[in-house]
Design a protein around this motif. Structure first.
Motif, PDB file in Angstrom:
ATOM      1  N   MET A  78     -43.844  -1.105  16.654  1.00 32.62           N
ATOM      2  CA  MET A  78     -43.427  -1.823  15.501  1.00 32.62           C
ATOM      3  C   MET A  78     -43.832  -1.167  14.096  1.00 32.62           C
ATOM      4  O   MET A  78     -43.065  -1.208  13.201  1.00 32.62           O
ATOM      5  CB  MET A  78     -43.556  -3.330  15.609  1.00 32.62           C
ATOM      6  CG  MET A  78     -42.766  -3.981  16.554  1.00 32.62           C
ATOM      7  SD  MET A  78     -40.640  -3.770  16.522  1.00 32.62           S
ATOM      8  CE  MET A  78     -40.631  -4.688  14.920  1.00 32.62           C
ATOM      9  N   GLN A  79     -45.097  -0.874  14.013  1.00 32.07           N
ATOM     10  CA  GLN A  79     -45.728  -0.238  12.858  1.00 32.07           C
ATOM     11  C   GLN A  79     -44.804   1.215  12.625  1.00 32.07           C
ATOM     12  O   GLN A  79     -44.459   1.286  11.510  1.00 32.07           O
ATOM     13  CB  GLN A  79     -47.128   0.265  13.220  1.00 32.07           C
ATOM     14  CG  GLN A  79     -47.668   0.944  11.989  1.00 32.07           C
ATOM     15  CD  GLN A  79     -49.170   1.177  12.330  1.00 32.07           C
ATOM     16  OE1 GLN A  79     -49.557   1.643  13.314  1.00 32.07           O
ATOM     17  NE2 GLN A  79     -50.047   1.272  11.291  1.00 32.07           N
ATOM     18  N   THR A  80     -44.714   1.788  13.588  1.00 32.11           N
ATOM     19  CA  THR A  80     -43.577   3.010  13.625  1.00 32.11           C
ATOM     20  C   THR A  80     -42.232   2.637  13.025  1.00 32.11           C
ATOM     21  O   THR A  80     -41.725   3.402  12.165  1.00 32.11           O
ATOM     22  CB  THR A  80     -43.510   3.776  15.034  1.00 32.11           C
ATOM     23  OG1 THR A  80     -44.921   4.181  15.164  1.00 32.11           O
ATOM     24  CG2 THR A  80     -42.912   5.191  14.878  1.00 32.11           C
ATOM     25  N   HIS A  81     -41.833   1.709  13.581  1.00 34.16           N
ATOM     26  CA  HIS A  81     -40.352   1.033  13.206  1.00 34.16           C
ATOM     27  C   HIS A  81     -40.345   0.679  11.573  1.00 34.16           C
ATOM     28  O   HIS A  81     -39.649   1.064  10.811  1.00 34.16           O
ATOM     29  CB  HIS A  81     -39.982   0.073  14.025  1.00 34.16           C
ATOM     30  CG  HIS A  81     -38.930  -0.836  13.290  1.00 34.16           C
ATOM     31  ND1 HIS A  81     -37.759  -0.148  13.441  1.00 34.16           N
ATOM     32  CD2 HIS A  81     -38.891  -2.024  12.907  1.00 34.16           C
ATOM     33  CE1 HIS A  81     -36.953  -1.083  12.926  1.00 34.16           C
ATOM     34  NE2 HIS A  81     -37.342  -2.312  12.413  1.00 34.16           N
ATOM     35  N   PHE A  82     -41.405   0.055  11.141  1.00 35.12           N
ATOM     36  CA  PHE A  82     -41.420  -0.386   9.814  1.00 35.12           C
ATOM     37  C   PHE A  82     -41.580   0.566   9.134  1.00 35.12           C
ATOM     38  O   PHE A  82     -41.050   0.667   7.706  1.00 35.12           O
ATOM     39  CB  PHE A  82     -42.556  -1.548   9.548  1.00 35.12           C
ATOM     40  CG  PHE A  82     -42.264  -2.709  10.242  1.00 35.12           C
ATOM     41  CD1 PHE A  82     -40.927  -3.477  10.149  1.00 35.12           C
ATOM     42  CD2 PHE A  82     -43.278  -3.358  10.730  1.00 35.12           C
ATOM     43  CE1 PHE A  82     -40.508  -4.660  10.945  1.00 35.12           C
ATOM     44  CE2 PHE A  82     -42.901  -4.588  11.588  1.00 35.12           C
ATOM     45  CZ  PHE A  82     -41.586  -5.358  11.584  1.00 35.12           C
ATOM     46  N   MET A  83     -42.420   1.628   9.212  1.00 35.77           N
ATOM     47  CA  MET A  83     -42.874   2.892   8.476  1.00 35.77           C
ATOM     48  C   MET A  83     -41.595   3.638   8.378  1.00 35.77           C
ATOM     49  O   MET A  83     -41.256   4.290   7.282  1.00 35.77           O
ATOM     50  CB  MET A  83     -43.756   3.679   8.876  1.00 35.77           C
ATOM     51  CG  MET A  83     -45.479   2.828   9.035  1.00 35.77           C
ATOM     52  SD  MET A  83     -46.721   3.779   8.976  1.00 35.77           S
ATOM     53  CE  MET A  83     -46.750   4.666   7.912  1.00 35.77           C
ATOM     54  N   SER A  84     -40.579   3.784   9.444  1.00 37.91           N
ATOM     55  CA  SER A  84     -39.526   4.454   9.318  1.00 37.91           C
ATOM     56  C   SER A  84     -38.292   3.744   8.712  1.00 37.91           C
ATOM     57  O   SER A  84     -37.414   4.366   7.808  1.00 37.91           O
ATOM     58  CB  SER A  84     -39.082   4.863  10.693  1.00 37.91           C
ATOM     59  OG  SER A  84     -39.807   5.659  11.276  1.00 37.91           O
ATOM     60  N   LEU A  85     -38.301   2.478   8.812  1.00 37.15           N
ATOM     61  CA  LEU A  85     -37.331   1.644   7.884  1.00 37.15           C
ATOM     62  C   LEU A  85     -37.639   1.655   6.454  1.00 37.15           C
ATOM     63  O   LEU A  85     -36.614   1.670   5.753  1.00 37.15           O
ATOM     64  CB  LEU A  85     -37.555   0.022   8.356  1.00 37.15           C
ATOM     65  CG  LEU A  85     -36.487  -0.666   7.806  1.00 37.15           C
ATOM     66  CD1 LEU A  85     -34.930  -0.311   8.196  1.00 37.15           C
ATOM     67  CD2 LEU A  85     -36.820  -2.183   8.271  1.00 37.15           C
ATOM     68  N   SER A  86     -38.739   1.418   6.181  1.00 43.41           N
ATOM     69  CA  SER A  86     -39.124   1.224   4.503  1.00 43.41           C
ATOM     70  C   SER A  86     -38.442   2.422   3.718  1.00 43.41           C
ATOM     71  O   SER A  86     -37.825   1.713   2.494  1.00 43.41           O
ATOM     72  CB  SER A  86     -40.668   1.227   4.559  1.00 43.41           C
ATOM     73  OG  SER A  86     -40.914   0.979   3.290  1.00 43.41           O
ATOM     74  N   PRO A  87     -38.323   3.464   3.947  1.00 44.89           N
ATOM     75  CA  PRO A  87     -37.647   4.302   2.880  1.00 44.89           C
ATOM     76  C   PRO A  87     -36.284   4.440   2.843  1.00 44.89           C
ATOM     77  O   PRO A  87     -35.597   4.962   2.057  1.00 44.89           O
ATOM     78  CB  PRO A  87     -38.251   5.855   3.449  1.00 44.89           C
ATOM     79  CG  PRO A  87     -38.757   5.721   4.655  1.00 44.89           C
ATOM     80  CD  PRO A  87     -39.253   4.350   4.907  1.00 44.89           C
ATOM     81  N   LEU A  88     -35.647   3.683   3.847  1.00 44.02           N
ATOM     82  CA  LEU A  88     -34.399   3.584   4.099  1.00 44.02           C
ATOM     83  C   LEU A  88     -33.619   2.296   3.377  1.00 44.02           C
ATOM     84  O   LEU A  88     -32.497   2.166   3.008  1.00 44.02           O
ATOM     85  CB  LEU A  88     -33.787   3.465   5.575  1.00 44.02           C
ATOM     86  CG  LEU A  88     -34.253   4.679   6.363  1.00 44.02           C
ATOM     87  CD1 LEU A  88     -34.200   4.302   8.041  1.00 44.02           C
ATOM     88  CD2 LEU A  88     -33.792   6.114   5.758  1.00 44.02           C
ATOM     89  N   LEU A  89     -34.571   1.508   3.156  1.00 51.88           N
ATOM     90  CA  LEU A  89     -34.042   0.274   2.395  1.00 51.88           C
ATOM     91  C   LEU A  89     -33.918   0.408   1.069  1.00 51.88           C
ATOM     92  O   LEU A  89     -34.916   0.689   0.176  1.00 51.88           O
ATOM     93  CB  LEU A  89     -35.028  -1.092   2.788  1.00 51.88           C
ATOM     94  CG  LEU A  89     -35.131  -1.318   4.180  1.00 51.88           C
ATOM     95  CD1 LEU A  89     -36.396  -2.467   4.291  1.00 51.88           C
ATOM     96  CD2 LEU A  89     -33.897  -1.943   4.710  1.00 51.88           C
ATOM     97  N   ARG A  90     -32.751  -0.017   0.656  1.00 60.47           N
ATOM     98  CA  ARG A  90     -32.601  -0.204  -1.099  1.00 60.47           C
ATOM     99  C   ARG A  90     -33.214  -1.441  -1.398  1.00 60.47           C
ATOM    100  O   ARG A  90     -33.094  -2.302  -0.742  1.00 60.47           O
ATOM    101  CB  ARG A  90     -31.022  -0.157  -1.303  1.00 60.47           C
ATOM    102  CG  ARG A  90     -30.368   1.011  -0.788  1.00 60.47           C
ATOM    103  CD  ARG A  90     -28.818   0.807  -1.282  1.00 60.47           C
ATOM    104  NE  ARG A  90     -27.892   1.849  -0.707  1.00 60.47           N
ATOM    105  CZ  ARG A  90     -26.583   1.877  -0.666  1.00 60.47           C
ATOM    106  NH1 ARG A  90     -26.016   0.895  -1.424  1.00 60.47           N
ATOM    107  NH2 ARG A  90     -26.214   2.925  -0.230  1.00 60.47           N
ATOM    108  N   PRO A  91     -33.666  -1.226  -3.025  1.00 64.60           N
ATOM    109  CA  PRO A  91     -34.056  -2.530  -3.547  1.00 64.60           C
ATOM    110  C   PRO A  91     -32.956  -3.576  -3.464  1.00 64.60           C
ATOM    111  O   PRO A  91     -31.781  -3.338  -3.598  1.00 64.60           O
ATOM    112  CB  PRO A  91     -34.288  -2.165  -5.015  1.00 64.60           C
ATOM    113  CG  PRO A  91     -34.495  -0.661  -4.823  1.00 64.60           C
ATOM    114  CD  PRO A  91     -33.750  -0.223  -3.729  1.00 64.60           C
ATOM    115  N   GLY A  92     -33.341  -4.806  -2.907  1.00 67.08           N
ATOM    116  CA  GLY A  92     -32.472  -6.083  -2.794  1.00 67.08           C
ATOM    117  C   GLY A  92     -31.878  -6.073  -1.602  1.00 67.08           C
ATOM    118  O   GLY A  92     -31.108  -6.824  -1.110  1.00 67.08           O
ATOM    119  N   ALA A  93     -32.238  -5.146  -0.403  1.00 65.07           N
ATOM    120  CA  ALA A  93     -31.765  -5.183   0.589  1.00 65.07           C
ATOM    121  C   ALA A  93     -32.276  -6.337   1.433  1.00 65.07           C
ATOM    122  O   ALA A  93     -33.123  -6.965   1.194  1.00 65.07           O
ATOM    123  CB  ALA A  93     -32.447  -4.142   1.648  1.00 65.07           C
TER     124      ALA A  93
END
Length: 156
Positions: A78-93
């Motif tokens: 889950m740590q790997t998942h969140f670290m990979s997800l973070s740069p993909l999210l737009r502000p306001g996602a």
């Protein structure tokens, strides 16, 4: 789910199920279980963020070492998942996770709280953690909704 993967042609050989499961978050079916016993799990950064996880894993390890590795691998994945997800999210996602806490050998694993801290460490701020329902299996077990709302990214 697996029968559909066969029917749709995504899997052709039984060994592919174990390989797919190994690549999934916290996958431990088939060959993945034996791999879980033999790999070195990297914990320094995980324990730096989730100090209480060390005591939880150690308490479970006293009763069942394989199960303690399963718990540790889940949070590592889950740590790997969140670290990979973070740069993909737009502000306001808007992102939602439904997670349940767990209990192994009288040791409660507060997954909702630990995952919220992993999100924060990855640059994602969970706006709300709310209980959804009590689960039927053990009285301490609850499903939670972790939600990210508009403007919930760090720096936005």
């Amino acid at each position: 789910m697996r029968p559909f993967l066969y029917w749709l042609g995504f899997l052709k050989e039984p060994r592919e199920v174990g390989e797919l499961d190994w690549q999934a978050i916290d996958g431990t079916w088939g060959v993945a279980t034996s791999r879980l016993n033999s790999i070195e799990l990297e914990t320094p950064s995980l324990y730096a963020i989730l100090g209480e996880l060390r005591a939880i894993v150690q308490a479970i390890d006293e009763k069942n070492p394989l199960l303690s590795r399963y718990v540790l691998r889940y949070f590592q994945d889950m740590q790997t998942h969140f670290m990979s997800l973070s740069p993909l999210l737009r502000p306001g996602a808007q992102v939602y996770y439904v997670v349940g806490n767990a209990k192994f050998y009288e040791v409660v694993v507060p997954a909702e709280r630990l995952l919220a801290r992993l999100m924060e460490a990855s640059g994602i701020i969970p706006m709300q953690v709310e209980p959804l329902r009590k689960r039927n299996s053990k009285k301490e077990l609850v499903e939670f909704l972790i939600s990210l709302r508009s403007g919930s990214m760090l720096g936005s």
